[in-house]
Design an enzyme around this catalytic site. Sequence first.
Site, mmCIF file in Angstrom:
data_model
loop_
_atom_site.group_PDB
_atom_site.id
_atom_site.type_symbol
_atom_site.label_atom_id
_atom_site.label_comp_id
_atom_site.label_asym_id
_atom_site.label_seq_id
_atom_site.Cartn_x
_atom_site.Cartn_y
_atom_site.Cartn_z
ATOM 1 N N CYS A 166 -28.012 -28.797 41.014
ATOM 2 C CA CYS A 166 -27.096 -29.158 42.099
ATOM 3 C C CYS A 166 -25.797 -28.363 42.000
ATOM 4 C CB CYS A 166 -26.807 -30.656 42.076
ATOM 5 S SG CYS A 166 -25.993 -31.221 40.571
ATOM 6 N N PHE A 221 -32.219 -37.491 33.142
ATOM 7 C CA PHE A 221 -30.951 -37.594 33.881
ATOM 8 C C PHE A 221 -31.161 -38.534 35.077
ATOM 9 C CE2 PHE A 221 -31.442 -33.256 32.196
ATOM 10 C CZ PHE A 221 -30.375 -33.178 31.300
ATOM 11 N N ASP A 263 -33.433 -33.777 36.691
ATOM 12 C CA ASP A 263 -32.406 -33.845 37.738
ATOM 13 C C ASP A 263 -31.018 -33.892 37.083
ATOM 14 O OD1 ASP A 263 -30.996 -34.220 40.095
ATOM 15 O OD2 ASP A 263 -31.419 -36.373 40.199
#
Length: 402
Positions: free
Chosen positions: A341, A230, A301
């Site tokens: 996130c 990613f 990520d």
Amino acid sequence: MANATVILKKGEGRALKAGGAWIYDNEIDKMEGAYENGDMVHVSDFDGYPMGQGFINTQSKITVRMMTRRKDVTVDDAFIEMRVRNAWEYRKSTVDTSSCRIIFGEADFLPGIVIDKFSDVLVVESLALGIDRWKPVILEKLKQVLAEDGIHIRGIYERSDAKVRQQEGMERIKGFIGEPFDTKVEIVENGVHYMVDVQDGQKTGFFLDQKYNRLAVQKLCRGKKVLDCFTHTGSFALNAGIAGASSVLGVDASELGIAQARENAALNGLSDRVQFTCADVFDLLPELEAKGEKYDVVILDPPAFTKSRASVKNAVKGYREINLRGMKLVKDGGYLATCSCSHFMDPELFTKTIREAAAGVHKRLRQVEYRTQAADHPILWTGGEQASYYLKFYIFQVVDEK
């Protein structure tokens, strides 16, 4: 100047009292006085106790967003300048300000607006009606405060194109505020050069929140074989490359992201050692495993797999799957950097999910460090969905069970 008053129901306003900035429509008992949506209003508890002032929008479930906890303050140009100045002084004390988030909404006590600085360009995202009215003043005061430190802003671009604006009864807008300029902006972060596309990049153009997490990964990568999943526009991959990795493979499903990542690799003279491929990470990881590939460092990520509480269960499956696959590709004694996130994937759930993934592939994890978002995305201690704490970032050594 606030003329109307919003009165809470008895027993409501718990999040507000815990430090939050939002009042939902179902928490309000009644409204007294005349107002238009976007106006400032006073807020009081059921018994008349003053809670402060905020701006109102009855078209939104978040009916009031608080600007101050004081009833005797006038929210005017001077008040806005104070908020903006405080935000900038905080950044100067805590982060590299060459590129940083200067205003982070509720965490800077300016709810509903985000402003990022990329070198000498500002990118603004305004998501609430009341703050939208103050946007010109906020930007004017910010340019003034920056100029005092010798920083002259050459252009401002607006990226208020998120769907959430429609929940406020607002149109999605995107474009220049003021004179047009070249929207490809070169920045330098941790010694890495990037071309940031503020017009067509994701969100405001670049994810500044991982700045120091990218730096933390550098020390693991010298002379190592690295896989960055990613990769978006190549940020972790390029940090690995600049640190002296022997080879780096960055993967992302976005053709635009990969094209920009390759440009960034060339910009840093890393094209020989940092390669990128456009692929679905969920498909590619099993393929790499089947080929017998192993890496010294694997970086995960991913984008937020959930943006609501309702979809957390599916998100857990996604995080478990990529962490399980990622661990399989780490050499014995190598390193895994993994993060989430998503605000709704809370730290406890994320930790539990990683632990389950490790158990599933019989790996032992030794925690190197745990990190969160960079300090220019301050974590305001408050309750529930309004908390600005969202980024969880682990670095582990991955050891085979023996």
